[in-house]
Each structure stands twice: as structure tokens, then as C-alpha cells.
Design an enzyme around this catalytic site. Sequence first.
Site, PDB file in Angstrom:
ATOM      1  N   LYS A  19       0.848  -1.201   0.000  1.00 23.40           N
ATOM      2  CA  LYS A  19       0.000   0.000   0.000  1.00 23.40           C
ATOM      3  C   LYS A  19       0.874   1.238   0.000  1.00 23.40           C
ATOM      4  CE  LYS A  19      -4.057  -0.900   2.670  1.00 23.40           C
ATOM      5  NZ  LYS A  19      -4.619  -0.929   3.994  1.00 23.40           N
TER       6      LYS A  19
ATOM      7  N   THR B  65     -14.532 -12.645   4.324  1.00 26.00           N
ATOM      8  CA  THR B  65     -15.534 -11.759   3.720  1.00 26.00           C
ATOM      9  C   THR B  65     -15.208 -11.463   2.250  1.00 26.00           C
ATOM     10  OG1 THR B  65     -14.309  -9.741   4.251  1.00 26.00           O
ATOM     11  CG2 THR B  65     -15.806 -10.589   5.940  1.00 26.00           C
TER      12      THR B  65
HETATM   13  C1  R5P Z   1      -5.341 -11.902   6.756  1.00 26.73           C
HETATM   14  O1  R5P Z   1      -4.301 -11.654   7.368  1.00 26.73           O
HETATM   15  C2  R5P Z   1      -5.605 -13.223   6.129  1.00 26.73           C
HETATM   16  O2  R5P Z   1      -4.448 -13.786   5.608  1.00 26.73           O
HETATM   17  C3  R5P Z   1      -6.656 -13.089   5.045  1.00 26.73           C
HETATM   18  O3  R5P Z   1      -6.167 -12.227   4.037  1.00 26.73           O
HETATM   19  C4  R5P Z   1      -7.923 -12.541   5.630  1.00 26.73           C
HETATM   20  O4  R5P Z   1      -8.327 -13.312   6.717  1.00 26.73           O
HETATM   21  C5  R5P Z   1      -9.010 -12.518   4.584  1.00 26.73           C
HETATM   22  O5  R5P Z   1     -10.144 -11.972   5.154  1.00 26.73           O
HETATM   23  P1  R5P Z   1     -11.257 -11.299   4.267  1.00 26.73           P
HETATM   24  O6  R5P Z   1     -11.632 -12.287   3.194  1.00 26.73           O
HETATM   25  O7  R5P Z   1     -12.393 -11.049   5.224  1.00 26.73           O
HETATM   26  O8  R5P Z   1     -10.683 -10.036   3.701  1.00 26.73           O
END
Ligand code: R5P
Length: 303
Positions: A194, A226
Amino acid sequence: MSGRIIVVSGYNYVNTSKKIADELRADFLDVKYKRFPDGELYVRIEDPSIIRDSTVVVVNTMYPSQNDSIIETLFLLDAVKRYSPRRIVLCTPYLAYARQDKQFLPGESVSGEVIVNILSSIGIDALVVVDIHAPHLLEGFKGYAANVLISDLLVEEGLKTMTNPIILAPDKGAIGRARYAAEKHGLEYDYLEKYRDRITGEITIKPKNLSVKNRDVIIVDDIISTGGTIAKAAKMVLERGARKVYVAASHALLINDALTKIRRSGAEMIITANTLAQKINDKLIRYVDISSRLAETINPLLS
Ligand code: R5P
């Protein structure tokens, strides 16, 4: 390896457990499961006498219904232990609560540690999990613990329909998974970073070192929950000129409208594995069977 090998499965994970049993040339032991009227769970191994002096592999995933699956797993392990097996291996491809691996805020429980500590206290010889979010949690396990990476298998599926591919992690912390798959297949890899414009405050997400222009991209992550992380990453990569984007994630929970979000992002395929007791039928999703990889990991732990 000597002696009998027995696989005992959680209620919702019988299909994958039977595949693992076949790979291990193990006997599959039937279990009676029921739920009492008040909601409590009950398990009974139907022919427990063959457990004595055998090596037992308990196989259960902890998603969906994490809390029930944890209790069920503990009950199965207890039922097995009562018949003096020679060795117990627990294979739980999705270990629930592993994302709460530290105190992010004062006063929180470190639930990932709680789960590992409870499993340790039962007295299991070995624990096998798949692509745990926070591998350091396994250091708390009193016994041998293996974290099985599968990103190479997921990427292999994507490569069948890609040209000039590159592997990307959605952030620096996830680079290990991308590197693992990239090195197995001799591909380039990078992670998304980012950047904030100091004057306008605008945030851009782009690969740290490599260009994705006119490249096919596979974004590799551990969990899609999500779908927010993956959808944002896929959209940004396409905006930077990638030709097409696939997503490879070990555990596709895909909560609520996650699938819609990812479809809208422009990603053309989600490649995941049978680490969960759910299979979503959608043409965006491809499932890769990882039972052979699990059996390969479990096999040396049996003697
Ligand atoms: C975060 O550190 C994990 O590795 C995943 O990127 C995360 O849990 C994904 O979550 P979401 O699908 O809600 O963005």
C-alpha cells in the site's frame, strides 16, 4: 511402520477422511454421532476394541460450526484414548480461531493459543494442520506439529489455463505462501504494498517490485473470509494492466456476499481445497483434493 492404522472421522468430514484412509491403507472406524434435545453432542465409536495398540488418525475440520467441531474433535480424541492406542495423530486441516494469534487489544483472549493448549492437554502425539494463519501457534503444541502448505497444488490448477503467470501475495506477511508455490513451479513472485500519496492522501496498492502489465496473475492467500482482501487485490492488479487474475486460497470460507464481491472484482477463478466441510457449487470455484498431500504428511508420523 507396524500395526494397524485406523481413521476416525468427524461427522461432517467423512468424505475427505475416507480418502485419507484409502491413501494410508487404513481401516475406517464407524462412529455414532447424535445431538441431544438440549443441543449437546454425543459420539460413540462403534467397534472400539480394535483401537488397542493401533495407531489412530482422527480427522476433522473445524469449519463450518467451529465451536461444535472443536467439541466433537475433543470427544472423538477422548473416546479413542480410552482404548489405549499406540499413537494418536490429529489431522485438522482447518484449525479454528487461528487468526486470533495474539492480543490485538488489551483484555482480549488469545483464542488460537487456547485451542492449541486444549488439544495439547489431551495428549496427542502429532498434529497436522493445513496452512495455519499463524504458524507460531503450533510452537505451543506439546508433540510434533506439521503445517502443510498447499499453495503449490492450488497454483498448479491455475497454471493449466494461464500464460506468462506471476504469483502475488496480498501483503508482505503472506509472501511465504507465494514464494512456496512460485519456487515449486519456477515462477516469479511478489507481494502487494500500500502506498499513500503524501499530498493527496490517496492510497494505491501495487506490486512491490514487479510489473503485472500483460501478465496472468495468481493471488495466493490462506483464508477468504468476507472476500474484502482478495477482491481489493484482484481489482488493483487488473487496473494495473494484468491480463487475468485467479485467486488461490487454502480455506475458502466465503462468508455472506464474498463470492459476489470477488466476481465483481474481475477475478476469473477461485482455486481452493477440501480443507472445510463445505463445498460451494459455483462456476467461479475449483476445488483441489489434498487428501494425498495430507496422507504423505501423516504417513511418516504413524510409526
Ligand atoms: C489476513 O491476514 C488473512 O491472511 C486473510 O487475508 C484474511 O483473513 C481474509 O479476510 P477477508 O476475506 O475477510 O478479507
